[in-house]
Design a protein around this motif. Structure first.
Motif, short mmCIF file in Angstrom:
data_model
loop_
_atom_site.label_atom_id
_atom_site.label_comp_id
_atom_site.label_asym_id
_atom_site.label_seq_id
_atom_site.Cartn_x
_atom_site.Cartn_y
_atom_site.Cartn_z
N SER A 266 0.77 -1.36 0.08
CA SER A 266 0.04 -0.14 -0.02
C SER A 266 0.78 1.21 0.07
N LEU A 267 1.96 1.23 0.92
CA LEU A 267 2.88 2.41 0.88
C LEU A 267 3.49 2.64 -0.59
N VAL A 268 3.75 1.38 -1.25
CA VAL A 268 4.59 1.52 -2.58
C VAL A 268 3.57 2.23 -3.65
N GLU A 269 2.29 1.99 -3.53
CA GLU A 269 1.24 2.15 -4.18
C GLU A 269 1.05 3.86 -3.95
N ASP A 270 1.27 4.41 -2.83
CA ASP A 270 1.16 5.68 -2.45
C ASP A 270 2.37 6.28 -2.80
N ASN A 271 3.58 5.75 -3.35
CA ASN A 271 4.82 6.43 -3.26
C ASN A 271 5.41 6.79 -2.24
N ALA A 272 5.09 6.23 -0.97
CA ALA A 272 5.40 6.41 0.67
C ALA A 272 6.26 5.52 1.28
N LEU A 273 6.91 4.63 0.43
CA LEU A 273 7.54 3.66 1.28
C LEU A 273 9.11 4.20 1.37
N ASN A 274 9.38 5.09 2.27
CA ASN A 274 10.56 5.81 2.40
C ASN A 274 11.65 4.63 3.57
N GLY A 275 12.84 5.13 3.61
CA GLY A 275 13.67 4.36 4.25
C GLY A 275 13.17 3.88 5.56
N ARG A 276 12.58 4.90 6.44
CA ARG A 276 11.95 4.46 7.81
C ARG A 276 10.91 3.30 7.77
N ALA A 310 23.82 -0.64 3.58
CA ALA A 310 25.38 -0.68 3.77
C ALA A 310 25.89 0.61 3.19
N GLN A 311 25.50 1.17 2.05
CA GLN A 311 26.05 2.55 1.73
C GLN A 311 25.38 3.63 2.24
N THR A 312 24.35 3.46 2.94
CA THR A 312 23.63 4.54 3.45
C THR A 312 24.27 5.29 4.19
N LYS A 313 24.52 6.60 4.12
CA LYS A 313 24.90 7.53 5.27
C LYS A 313 23.62 8.20 5.91
N THR A 314 23.29 8.11 6.90
CA THR A 314 22.07 8.61 7.58
C THR A 314 22.21 9.09 9.04
N SER A 315 21.69 10.14 9.43
CA SER A 315 21.68 10.47 10.94
C SER A 315 20.49 10.21 11.37
N ASP A 316 19.55 9.29 10.73
CA ASP A 316 18.16 9.31 11.21
C ASP A 316 18.38 8.10 12.47
N ASP A 317 18.04 8.60 13.69
CA ASP A 317 18.20 7.52 14.75
C ASP A 317 16.93 6.28 14.55
N ILE A 319 16.19 4.79 11.83
CA ILE A 319 16.74 3.72 10.73
C ILE A 319 18.29 3.15 11.51
N ILE A 320 18.94 4.05 11.97
CA ILE A 320 20.16 3.38 12.58
C ILE A 320 19.92 2.37 13.64
N LYS A 321 18.82 2.47 14.48
CA LYS A 321 18.37 1.74 15.50
C LYS A 321 18.18 0.36 14.95
N ARG A 322 17.46 0.50 13.74
CA ARG A 322 16.71 -0.71 13.15
C ARG A 322 17.78 -1.68 12.41
N ILE A 323 18.76 -0.93 11.67
CA ILE A 323 19.88 -1.52 11.27
C ILE A 323 20.73 -2.42 12.21
N GLU A 324 20.93 -1.87 13.39
CA GLU A 324 21.56 -2.55 14.71
C GLU A 324 20.81 -3.66 15.05
N MET A 325 19.37 -3.58 15.19
CA MET A 325 18.50 -4.43 15.38
C MET A 325 18.60 -5.67 14.22
N THR A 326 18.53 -5.31 13.13
CA THR A 326 18.95 -6.37 12.05
C THR A 326 20.08 -6.96 11.91
N LYS A 327 21.18 -6.21 12.46
CA LYS A 327 22.48 -7.16 12.82
C LYS A 327 22.42 -8.17 13.67
N GLU A 328 21.94 -7.60 14.78
CA GLU A 328 21.64 -8.60 15.89
C GLU A 328 20.69 -10.08 15.36
#
Length: 337
Positions: A266-276, A310-317, A319-328
């Motif tokens: 649904s978010l893809v259809e609304d063009n709203a599937l952002n990084g978060r 992997a190549q994304t530079k972000t200061s979004d807390d 996204i950063i937290k979810r990346i760490e959770m995904t690694k775990e």
């Protein structure tokens, strides 16, 4: 915190069973709230701009324009426009005071004050200004209590006060051994259930409130049944689907995965599937597959996420937290393969 904030937001997207006396205002409010529930934010914004233009002496246009912006930001997971919201709140407060000077402290004046403070509370909590959020929230409750003093059947107040009583009791359970701390859990649920039966505009929203209450009470099938009541009319509502996915987490994890994938589509259809949204939803799906012991599927999703970011530079807390959770989670998956 996110779950509570979304719930708090939905509580204020409503009107009472007592309709606003002007039929044009009533129609604009009904249509605008319906657009928000359909997640048609552009139409909702145009609707409330029209309300502002036609009735500049009422604060409702500004209040619900703020609601549209908050709803959209919450749904799409992007930052709130602080300057825009501050201006809308300032305008609403000024118009509300002018309304009081003209009509006195009547039912609608207290309702306007309750709405403004309710949205300001949600906004402050989103900005992590918890002290201001708590203060504005209490002021909103007081104003709804004033509404009940004027009209004991003002059902909108049942939703807000019921929610407050329930969650206050849950958040202070560890203090219940103090003699002055009451457990109002049952009373809160009764207020909410009464609101479901008695409200018109806000009935679906009262139902949404009860979904999370039932999940918290481990009444998962009740939560599913209530979710279906809203989805019968608003089948694509992502707020409700997120709650439904949470209920199914305990009943049917495969079904929960299916609903999360529907939200993503649904978010893809609304063009709203952002990084978060992308990492939050995919992580939830990966975790469900892990709990179903489908380690390959879970691992594939984690690998794709970590590769994408992997190549994304972000200061979004977030996204950063979810990346760490995904690694775990990825490490746990490797241990089970």
């Amino acid at each position: 915190m996110v779950r509570f904030n979304i719930l708090f937001l939905f509580l204020f997207l409503s009107l009472s069973a007592q309709r606003f006396p002007n039929p044009t205002v009533d129609s604009l409010l009904t249509n605008g709230i319906n657009f928000i529930l359909l997640e048609d934010y552009n139409s909702a914004e145009k609707n409330f701009q029209s309300l502002n233009q036609q009735f500049p002496d009422l604060p409702l246009g500004n209040i619900f324009l703020a609601a549209v912006n908050i709803s959209k930001a919450t749904d799409y997971n992007f930052e709130l426009n602080e300057d825009k919201l501050d201006l809308l709140f300032e305008n609403a407060e000024e118009i509300t005071e002018n309304y009081k000077d003209k009509y006195g402290e009547n039912l609608w004046y207290h309702y306007f004050v309750a709405l403004v403070n309710g949205y300001k509370s949600y906004y402050s909590i989103e900005q992590k200004d918890y002290l201001s959020g708590m203060f504005d929230g209490i002021e909103s409750i007081k104003s709804f209590e004033n509404c009940l003093e004027i009209d004991k059947n003002f059902a909108e107040a049942f939703v807000i006060i019921g929610n407050y009583l329930y969650w206050k009791s849950k958040k202070t359970e560890f203090l219940e051994w103090f003699p002055f701390i009451e457990d109002n859990t049952d009373q809160g649920i009764k207020f909410l259930e009464r609101a479901v039966e008695e409200t018109t505009y806000s009935r679906k929203l009262a139902v949404y409130t009860l979904i999370w209450v039932y999940i918290n009470e481990k009444r998962f099938q009740d939560a599913v049944n209530l979710s279906r009541k809203i989805l019968d009319q608003y089948p694509n509502n992502r707020f409700v689907k997120r709650a439904l996915a949470s209920a199914y987490y305990y009943l049917d994890k495969e079904k929960s995965i299916e609903i999360l994938n529907q939200i993503k589509s649904s978010l893809v259809e609304d063009n709203a599937l952002n990084g978060r949204n992308k990492i939050i939803l995919n992580y939830r799906v990966a975790k469900l597959y892990f709990e179903l012991k489908n380690y390959k599927k879970a691992g594939d999703i984690c690998s794709k996420l970590l590769s994408d970011y992997a190549q994304t530079k972000t200061s979004d807390d977030v996204i950063i937290k979810r990346i760490e959770m995904t690694k775990e989670l990825s490490e746990k998956i490797k241990e089970n393969l």
